[in-house]
Structure formats: structure tokens, C-alpha cells
Design an enzyme around this catalytic site. Structure first.
Site, PDB file in Angstrom:
ATOM      1  N   LYS A 120       0.878  -1.174   0.000  1.00 34.53           N
ATOM      2  CA  LYS A 120       0.000   0.000   0.000  1.00 34.53           C
ATOM      3  C   LYS A 120       0.912   1.219   0.000  1.00 34.53           C
ATOM      4  O   LYS A 120       1.191   1.822   1.038  1.00 34.53           O
ATOM      5  CB  LYS A 120      -0.935  -0.040   1.213  1.00 34.53           C
ATOM      6  CG  LYS A 120      -2.148   0.863   1.040  1.00 34.53           C
ATOM      7  CD  LYS A 120      -3.238   0.512   2.022  1.00 34.53           C
ATOM      8  CE  LYS A 120      -4.297   1.600   2.105  1.00 34.53           C
ATOM      9  NZ  LYS A 120      -5.045   1.816   0.865  1.00 34.53           N
TER      10      LYS A 120
HETATM   11  N1  PMP Z   1      -7.735  -2.099  -3.004  1.00 39.11           N
HETATM   12  C1  PMP Z   1      -7.120  -0.915  -3.042  1.00 39.11           C
HETATM   13  C2  PMP Z   1      -6.336  -0.545  -4.247  1.00 39.11           C
HETATM   14  C3  PMP Z   1      -7.228  -0.028  -1.960  1.00 39.11           C
HETATM   15  O1  PMP Z   1      -6.607   1.145  -1.972  1.00 39.11           O
HETATM   16  C4  PMP Z   1      -7.988  -0.415  -0.836  1.00 39.11           C
HETATM   17  C5  PMP Z   1      -8.081   0.478   0.361  1.00 39.11           C
HETATM   18  N2  PMP Z   1      -8.822   1.640   0.122  1.00 39.11           N
HETATM   19  C6  PMP Z   1      -8.644  -1.656  -0.854  1.00 39.11           C
HETATM   20  C7  PMP Z   1      -8.472  -2.486  -1.947  1.00 39.11           C
HETATM   21  C8  PMP Z   1      -9.486  -2.129   0.298  1.00 39.11           C
HETATM   22  O2  PMP Z   1      -8.650  -2.428   1.395  1.00 39.11           O
HETATM   23  P1  PMP Z   1      -9.127  -2.237   2.899  1.00 39.11           P
HETATM   24  O3  PMP Z   1     -10.323  -3.075   3.088  1.00 39.11           O
HETATM   25  O4  PMP Z   1      -7.972  -2.663   3.708  1.00 39.11           O
HETATM   26  O5  PMP Z   1      -9.432  -0.771   3.062  1.00 39.11           O
END
Ligand code: PMP
Length: 289
Positions: free
Chosen positions: A149
Site C-alpha cells: 500500500k
Molecule cells: N484495493 C485498493 C487498491 C485499496 O486502496 C484499498 C483500500 N482503500 C482496498 C483495496 C481495500 O482495502 P481495505 O479493506 O484494507 O481498506
């Protein structure tokens, strides 16, 4: 507003980052988006683990121990006297020179913003989102792992622009082979004949924390869930479709590329998961106060 920056709290106007910070110059850094509900932070340990894994994957040394990072997140919320909201936790490579060499950045920069969240319009949870397939492919593992991330979100931003130009609520991203990866900021799921499906992380998705909650909820509610490689065909022919994400929570999808999915309304299994998700956010999490 009080913003945590390298161990101190600053007002919104005073919280500033150098123009030599490599987070800005190169998108060199990692981040988390975290939600808190009713004085409790949802899945805090999981977000912190993913942050440290993202940092490890890009050889970024976070200058805080996990326990201190958790406390910094909680204290930032307390400083702002918030009860429900969103935390943006960012660790950049820190200041260096104009070259991209991270070895010349002696110390990572850490900042934490806690604020109210602007949710998707309520209407979208009732009626469902429209999604379009983006021409921009999800970045391959061989270039930069989609599991990191990182602050380099241009891949997702370009796809988001496509979705917005098409007037859609979200954009579906495929990988280089044409398999479904995820949406620009959410993971994607389908329901077919009472079973739940989502693409594997290896197809190019972020290992979403909410995605993991969906697995747990499915197990608890007695739904089978599996992770086959998926194509747009699987979404076109699904009975139901929904997205998961920290900001979006669980949100129904009713069209892909203007084609109606299932009955064109949020399906019963999606609605059960949405309901259960809300119960979880109201009852579990790390106490803030
Ligand atoms: N995919 C991407 C590209 C993201 O940036 C996110 C988070 N916004 C998610 C999936 C979902 O992840 P999470 O449930 O940890 O927020």
C-alpha cells in the site's frame, strides 16, 4: 485539527512536509486508511501489520515500534476529540536530495491525520453502484507488488479518472492477463448460487482488511467463499456483486459496463453482509478513550 508529525502535534496550517521529502518527490512511502466507530478503532492491529509489511517490502525502516505507532494513532484521535471517523497514517522515506537514492534519506517521516469521513452517498448503499471496466491495467507483481500500500497510487488514480469520466461509481481493474484484480480503491466480490467469490490476491489485489472481514463474516453466516481467478464474464453472470474497503465498507454493485448484474438491485447475501458488518463495527475494536 491536530496532526501528528514525527512525534509532535501541529495545527492543520502548521503541519508541513519538506519539498525534499521523497514521499512527495517519488511517491516513496506507505500508508494506511483506518476507520474508527463509536470510540473504537476497527481492525487496528491488522492495519498496523499491513503498514509494517508494506514498509518491509520497500526496505523502509519505520522509526517507531508497533506499540508506539498504535499509541500515536489512538492519541491523534484523542487530541481531536473524535468518536467516529477516519485515520490516514503515512510513512514516507523522509528528506533526501533530488536524486532517488533512498540511502540518502536518513529518517522516515511519520504523520497521522484523524478526521471525519465523507462517505459514499447513502443512496448508493440502497440502490447499488455502477462500475465500469478501466483500460488501465493493475500494475503487475513484477513491477511493483499491488500488495504494497504505497504512496505511488498513480495506477489507481488513472483508473479512477476513467471511471469518473464514464460517470461510474467505481472502476474495475484487470491484470495484464485480463483477469479481474480489484477496483481502484476496493476489493470486489460476486455471489452465484449462494456462494461467494473474490479474485485471489495473486491476481493483483491489495490484501484488503475489509476483504478479510468478508471472509470471516461468510464463515460465520455459513456461506462458502472461494478465490478463483475471475474474468468479467463471472461478474456479468453473477447473481450479486459487492465491493469492500475501509472507506466504502460493504457496498453493492448493480451494473458492470452498463450491463445489469442479477436483478439489478442489491442482493440478499450482500445485504446480510452489510448488516453484519455494521454490527461488527459497532461492537468490536481497540478502545480509544
Ligand atoms: N484495493 C485498493 C487498491 C485499496 O486502496 C484499498 C483500500 N482503500 C482496498 C483495496 C481495500 O482495502 P481495505 O479493506 O484494507 O481498506
Amino acid at each position: 485539527m491536530k496532526i501528528y508529525l514525527d512525534g509532535k502535534y501541529y495545527g492543520k496550517e502548521e503541519a508541513k512536509i519538506s519539498v525534499f521529502d521523497h514521499g512527495l518527490l517519488y511517491g516513496d512511502g506507505v500508508f494506511e486508511g483506518i476507520r474508527f466507530y463509536h470510540d473504537r478503532v476497527f481492525r487496528l492491529a491488522e492495519h498496523i501489520d499491513r503498514l509494517y509489511d508494506s514498509a518491509k517490502a520497500i526496505c523502509l525502516n519505520i522509526p517507531l515500534e508497533r506499540a508506539a505507532m498504535i499509541e500515536a494513532v489512538l492519541e491523534t484521535i484523542r487530541q481531536n476529540e473524535l468518536h467516529d471517523g477516519y485515520v490516514r497514517l503515512v510513512v514516507t522515506r523522509g528528506c533526501g536530495d533530488l536524486g532517488l537514492n533512498p540511502a540518502l534519506c536518513p529518517r522516515a517521516t511519520v504523520f497521522i491525520i484523524a478526521s471525519k469521513i465523507t462517505l459514499y452517498p447513502e443512496e448508493m448503499y440502497h440502490n447499488g453502484l455502477s462500475v465500469v471496466t478501466c483500460a488501465t491495467r493493475r500494475i503487475p507483481h513484477g513491477a511493483l507488488s499491488p500488495m504494497v500500500k504505497s504512496l505511488n497510487y498513480l495506477n489507481n488514480v488513472l483508473a479512477k479518472i476513467e471511471a469518473q469520466l464514464a460517470g461510474a461509481g467505481e472502476g474495475l481493474m484487470l491484470n495484464e492477463q485480463g483477469f479481474v484484480a480489484e477496483c481502484t480503491g476496493d476489493n470486489i466480490f460476486t455471489v452465484k448460487k449462494g456462494e461467494i467469490f473474490t479474485p485471489p490476491i495473486s491476481s493483483g489485489a491489495l490484501a484488503g482488511i475489509t476483504r478479510q472481514v468478508a471472509f470471516e463474516m461468510a464463515a460465520e453466516l455459513g456461506f462458502r467463499i472461494s478465490e478463483p481467478e475471475m474474468t468479467r464474464y463471472d461478474i456479468f453472470t453473477a447473481d450479486e456483486c459487492f465491493l469492500t474497503g475501509t472507506a466504502a465498507e460493504v457496498i453493492p454493485v448493480v451494473t458492470l459496463d452498463s450491463r445489469v448484474i442479477g436483478d439489478g438491485v442489491p442482493g440478499p447475501i450482500t445485504r446480510r453482509l452489510m448488516e453484519r458488518f455494521h454490527q461488527l463495527t459497532e461492537t468490536i475494536g481497540t478502545a480509544i478513550y
